[in-house]
Design an enzyme around this catalytic site. Structure first.
Site, short mmCIF file in Angstrom:
data_model
loop_
_atom_site.label_atom_id
_atom_site.label_comp_id
_atom_site.label_asym_id
_atom_site.label_seq_id
_atom_site.Cartn_x
_atom_site.Cartn_y
_atom_site.Cartn_z
N GLU A 133 0.88 -1.18 0.00
CA GLU A 133 0.00 0.00 0.00
C GLU A 133 0.91 1.21 0.00
OE1 GLU A 133 -3.08 -0.01 -0.44
OE2 GLU A 133 -3.91 -1.89 0.31
N CYS B 227 -2.82 8.75 3.28
CA CYS B 227 -2.47 8.26 1.93
C CYS B 227 -3.60 8.55 0.95
CB CYS B 227 -2.17 6.78 1.97
SG CYS B 227 -3.51 5.82 2.70
#
Ligand code: NAD
Length: 446
Positions: free
Chosen positions: A220, A254
């Site tokens: 990720e 993020c």
């Protein structure tokens, strides 16, 4: 196999049956029940009543039951193959009836745990991301060694201590080290998988250092999420949600909105609405109950954000709010900042700035906006904002991002798969996909 076995509990309410004929010989093979909607309702009701008990059995008991079911298929394989052959017409041998029944058993595969999973996390959501990595790993029967970011080790160690009050000894361990410890985890022969959340650059380093052991990876990585506001959106109605989509955790997220594309028709109105929401959001020390925004987590990030806002100002962009950190204020506070009239290739737009700053880019056609949104090498999240969700979904389908939200940005859910496209990483977290990624499917054939 006795065709009566098709009846019994499966008897339709109406008692109707239908004769099935062998397509090879025309002989009757047996009588099949003809079910109606009442039968369906009964079956669904029975399934709903049975489901909580099945769920309560737990993973191991369910796996064991499936393995026993596979054994039962094997015990009846010859009768089943003959019935299949007669009803469907396919021969017993070759890639036909016996093969197909064998496949029924083989498809009842199971997922073995990988073994030891290494979890490497960032500093922006240290506890939550640690749990995202730890929980599914343990659920699938793995042990976990978790390495928090060197910037935020205490919170993860404390969390692990709490979790370990309930877990068997040794199953979950925190190792508080820096990049060298992370690099060793990636090449460690006894670690079967790395769950990594962090920057794209570190993700690439992990790919390289894990190659020697052909480690499984879930990556990720960084994002730079675009939001596209269509001309029919109501600026005042969406300003608050846009703001929090961008400024959650002071932008250190993020999948936060990091580039906002706004149609020319509503550009000034939206800038105004966002400015008034942003100006009211109080930034301060975390333990102050009134604070809704905090500082940047570290000096390195503060310097990145400062540099990027300066780059925007130098290029002639219009700073609507903020952009002027107070040199006398202790801590890494960077003020809430909105920047308008900025080009798509300005570094504040093109780089992942990871702070409380939002560049607002003007567009004139939706095609142009989508092209700008897709121009980067990352594709984690994105959002489309419109009074017409159907129209928004059409635009969303053209955006290269793992998740595209409509009229919101950034929500995740434990049952909904989450992951990036392009250089935002590969592998999925959450949901069934997330669990499967923490096991190794194994077929025991024969
Ligand atoms: P980072 O990559 O600098 O560090 C993350 C972790 O990797 C740290 O624990 C660090 O010690 C470790 N590490 C550093 N070098 C390593 C190496 N060579 N081998 C193995 N491990 C190594 O990331 P960061 O600055 O802590 O976090 C911010 C980044 O994380 C941003 O890019 C953000 O977008 C990204 N992020 C992504 C997601 C997502 O779900 N996609 C979520 C949160 C953060």
């Amino acid at each position: 196999m006795a065709t009566e076995s098709l009846h019994g509990p499966n008897n339709p309410e109406s008692g109707r049956t239908r004769t099935i004929f062998d397509p090879a010989t025309g002989e009757a093979v047996g009588e099949a029940p003809v079910h109606g909607v009442e039968d369906l309702d009964r079956a669904v009701e029975a399934a709903a009543a049975a489901q909580p008990g099945w769920a309560a059995l737990g993973h191991d008991a369910r796996s064991a039951a499936l393995a026993q079911a596979a054994d039962a298929v094997d015990r009846s394989a010859e009768e089943l193959s003959r019935l299949l052959s007669r009803e469907q017409g396919k021969p017993l041998n070759g890639l036909n009836a016996r093969f197909e029944v064998g496949a029924c058993s083989a498809w009842l595969l199971h997922y073995r745990p990988i073994g030891v999973v290494g979890a490497i996390g960032p500093w922006n959501w240290p506890m939550m991301i640690a749990v995202w990595q730890i929980a599914p790993s343990l659920r699938m029967g793995n042990a976990v060694v978790v390495k928090p970011s060197e910037y935020t080790p205490l919170s993860v160690i404390a969390l692990v201590d709490v979790l370990n009050q309930e877990l068997p000894e040794g199953v979950l361990t925190a190792v508080s080290g820096g990049p060298e410890v992370g690099a060793r985890m990636a090449e460690h022969p006894a670690i079967g998988k790395i769950m990594f959340t962090g920057s794209t650059a570190t993700g690439k380093a992990i790919i390289k250092s894990s190659a020697g052991t052909v480690k499984r990876l879930t990556l990720e990585l960084g994002g730079n999420d675009a939001g596209i506001v269509l001309p029919d959106a109501d600026p005042k109605a969406i300003a608050e949600d846009l703001f929090w989509g961008a400024f959650i955790n002071s932008g250190q997220t993020c999948a936060a909105l990091k580039r906002l594309y706004v149609h020319d028709d509503i550009y000034e109105d939206l800038c105004e609405a966002l400015t008034s929401v942003a100006a009211a959001a109080r930034m301060g020390v975390g333990l102050d109950e009134e604070s809704v925004l905090g500082p940047l987590q570290n000096k390195q990030q503060f310097d990145i954000v400062s540099r990027l806002v300066e780059a925007a100002r130098d290029a002639g962009a219009r700073v609507l709010l903020g952009g002027n950190p107070d040199p006398d204020q202790p801590g890494y506070f960077y003020p809430t900042t909105l920047v308008a009239d900025i080009d798509n290739d300005n570094p504040l737009v093109a780089e992942e700035q990871f702070g409380p700053v939002l560049p607002i880019i003007r567009y004139r056609t939706v095609e142009e906006a989508v092209k700008m949104a897709n121009a980067l090498e990352v594709g984690l999240g994105a959002s489309v904002w419109s009074a017409n969700p159907e129209q928004a979904r059409k635009v969303a389908a053209n955006i290269q991002a793992g998740t595209v939200w409509i009229n919101s940005h950034g929500a995740v859910h434990p049952m909904v798969p989450f992951g990036g496209m392009k250089q935002s990483g590969y592998g999925l977290e959450f949901g069934v996909e997330g669990l499967k990624a923490l096991g190794v499917p194994q077929v025991i054939n024969g």
